[in-house]
Design an enzyme around this catalytic site. Structure first.
Site, PDB file in Angstrom:
ATOM      1  N   ALA A 180       6.066  -1.916   2.773  1.00  0.00           N
ATOM      2  CA  ALA A 180       6.540  -0.952   1.473  1.00  0.00           C
ATOM      3  C   ALA A 180       5.863  -2.519  -0.151  1.00  0.00           C
ATOM      4  CB  ALA A 180       8.118  -1.396   0.869  1.00  0.00           C
ATOM      5  N   ASP A 181       5.292  -1.726  -0.893  1.00  0.00           N
ATOM      6  CA  ASP A 181       4.616  -2.803  -1.480  1.00  0.00           C
ATOM      7  C   ASP A 181       5.332  -2.647  -3.099  1.00  0.00           C
ATOM      8  OD1 ASP A 181       2.906  -5.011  -2.157  1.00  0.00           O
ATOM      9  OD2 ASP A 181       1.528  -3.949  -3.314  1.00  0.00           O
TER      10      ASP A 181
END
Length: 198
Positions: free
Chosen positions: A73-74
């Site tokens: 995830a970012d």
């Protein structure tokens, strides 16, 4: 959560973020961690949602190996009408400038999630992104300084962490709270359940 506990080696979290790991644990998700060193450079004219989608996928690709499901995830913070995202502040002065821009107005937090299932002959990708709207109360320079003194701004998009002292800066949110922390947990759990990992 249903069924028998899954071996922790099946789900791999491609992140060093203690917040993402804590969120997964809170939902009873078993996983191992495999932090990756990923280039998170923003490309000029790249819309913030597309930017985090690209970085999340790159993180997942770095941790990918046969027989596992990789979760990466970012998260980024951005303002309407301003294409460059507010990434992690390099120093206190940059953090102060970011918080000054966020004070007294709304902004968006987008987390892109890339899940890669490598348990079969071909890797199956399950990407998605969630955006939450956050409203900050007006802030004086002294109030911003007090928040910066907590050091919580370090290593956080937009120079704040909603789960800490910055909760007192937020008037309201619209959307997923855990998304602002760094992982849209309900959406992640729903996806992992479809992959028999929840």
């Amino acid at each position: 959560m249903s069924g028998q506990p899954q071996p922790s080696s099946i789900l791999v979290l491609a992140s060093a973020s203690p917040r993402r790991a804590e969120l997964l644990r809170s939902a009873g998700i078993a996983f191992t961690r495999a932090p990756v060193d990923c280039d998170e450079t923003w490309f000029p004219d790249e819309p913030p949602p597309r930017y985090v989608e690209r970085v999340a996928r790159a993180k997942a690709e770095l941790a990918l190996r046969p027989g596992v499901v990789v979760l990466a995830a970012d998260t980024t913070v951005w303002l309407e009408g301003q294409i460059e995202p507010l990434a992690k502040a390099a120093d206190r002065a940059e953090a102060a400038a970011m918080l000054t821009r966020l004070a007294g107005r709304s902004h968006f937090t987008t987390t892109a999630v890339a899940v890669a299932d490598a348990r079969g002959p071909e890797v199956r990708w399950h990407p998605f992104a969630v955006t939450t709207t956050v409203w900050f109360r007006p802030l004086t320079p002294a109030q911003i300084d007090r928040y910066l003194d907590t050091e919580e701004w370090r290593d956080k998009a937009g120079a704040y962490g909603i789960q800490g002292a910055a909760a007192g800066l937020v008037r309201r949110i619209e959307g997923s709270y855990t998304n602002v922390v760094g992982l849209p947990l309900a959406e992640v759990v729903e996806l992992l359940e479809t992959l028999a990992l929840g």
